[in-house]
Design an enzyme around this catalytic site. Sequence first.
Site, PDB file in Angstrom:
ATOM      1  N   ASP A   1       1.984 -10.210  -5.330  1.00 36.60           N
ATOM      2  CA  ASP A   1       0.558 -10.351  -5.012  1.00 36.60           C
ATOM      3  C   ASP A   1      -0.219 -11.173  -6.040  1.00 36.60           C
ATOM      4  OD1 ASP A   1       0.596  -8.527  -2.676  1.00 36.60           O
ATOM      5  OD2 ASP A   1       1.271  -7.101  -4.200  1.00 36.60           O
TER       6      ASP A   1
ATOM      7  N   ASP B   1       2.644 -10.609   4.270  1.00 39.43           N
ATOM      8  CA  ASP B   1       1.524 -10.634   3.317  1.00 39.43           C
ATOM      9  C   ASP B   1       1.644 -11.780   2.298  1.00 39.43           C
ATOM     10  OD1 ASP B   1       2.556  -8.170   4.249  1.00 39.43           O
ATOM     11  OD2 ASP B   1       1.324  -7.015   2.877  1.00 39.43           O
TER      12      ASP B   1
HETATM   13  N1  GLY Z   1       0.536  -4.492   1.305  1.00 39.54           N
HETATM   14  C1  GLY Z   1      -0.615  -5.248   1.530  1.00 39.54           C
HETATM   15  C2  GLY Z   1      -1.449  -4.693   2.589  1.00 39.54           C
HETATM   16  O1  GLY Z   1      -1.622  -3.478   2.651  1.00 39.54           O
HETATM   17  O2  GLY Z   1      -1.955  -5.444   3.386  1.00 39.54           O
END
Ligand code: GLY
Length: 381
Positions: free
Chosen positions: A100, A155
Amino acid sequence: MAEPREIDLGSLRPRLERAFDFAAAQVRAAIARYPDFFPIYTEKGCWQHGGELWTDWCAGFHAGMMWLIALRTGDPWWRERAEHYSRLLEHRQHDRAVHDLGFLFLNTYLPWYRLTGDESLHQVLITAGRTLAMRFNPRGRYLCSFVAPESLFIDIMMNVPLIFSAARQTGDRALYDLAVAHCRTTERTLVRPDGSTAHEGIFDLTTGAFLRQSTHQGLRADSTWTRGLAWSLYGFGTVFTYTSDPTDLDVARRNADCFLARAPEGLVPPWDFDVPAGPDRIDDSSAAAIAASGLWDLAGLVAPTDPMRAQRYRDAALTILDSLCSDRYLAWSTPGWEGVLKHGVYHFHKKLGVDESVMWGDFFFLEAVDKVLRGGPSAVS
Ligand code: GLY
């Protein structure tokens, strides 16, 4: 299928301005109540609770909201807070435990660097991009998720722009090619012919072959987790601004058309489109906020070749914001609620942040509101 409404921006504008001010007041209160704390999701409307994080990926949203407010208001207090909270993230440029780093640095160090041209901030962005690139699996040609080397998440499409940005800044062609390879693998394995998306792909680590679709936060492997669909819509649209490859724009367009074909009246979706009618079919306002921000950008990207589609996407973004500015979603009429948007979902199966405020929902809502008020692209990422 619910059509976007034709929204008069003139009458929506005062509500968006009030919503922006309300969000700024909520962030200011969180800073005062929980100094140097980075919220992820609320419990009964309160941020600080010591519950499970699952993964630590949200700090850039809290600091990113401070940047959005600082840039809109020009208030030095917000600028100082934005810099302070961003500085608390600096060490994470080396964090190899999460996928992330785009969420952490694109909303914080990127606007900070653009404002100042400071070389030390530039280096943080490049290092973070290179750290994210270390997740690349050369056999499967994807950046692996935080859960396992054989796992690819949809994601990550929102984070791969950090690698594109580092490649552009350094002229490193190998870094660029790696990011493109990740996008092609994601498109091939997670984006379905109807434009819907799977949350996860599983690969054979020995051969690199794609094995199957899977999920963590969606209902099933073959269902459509709506936040994942919104991540893909927004992510592929952003990637197109780096690659100019029509394939990336086409994926974002197919994601958008799938979202609009399946979203209910008002365009705030349930957490998964395939949850049957009943008590579990609850809204995810964060998926709506991400989609609104992504659709606004996508309208600008398709406008030169398809002005009618661009109008539809703009109307859809405004329809979503109109819905989210209602008392049902915006917490301004709920005393004691610490988030901005109610009715978000983090992880339904783990019972984390279900029907609560979630930090990324608040961030992307504020970002979309700010874009519409300025009539242009994001002030931060
Ligand atoms: N894991 C990232 C989200 O919850 O979108």
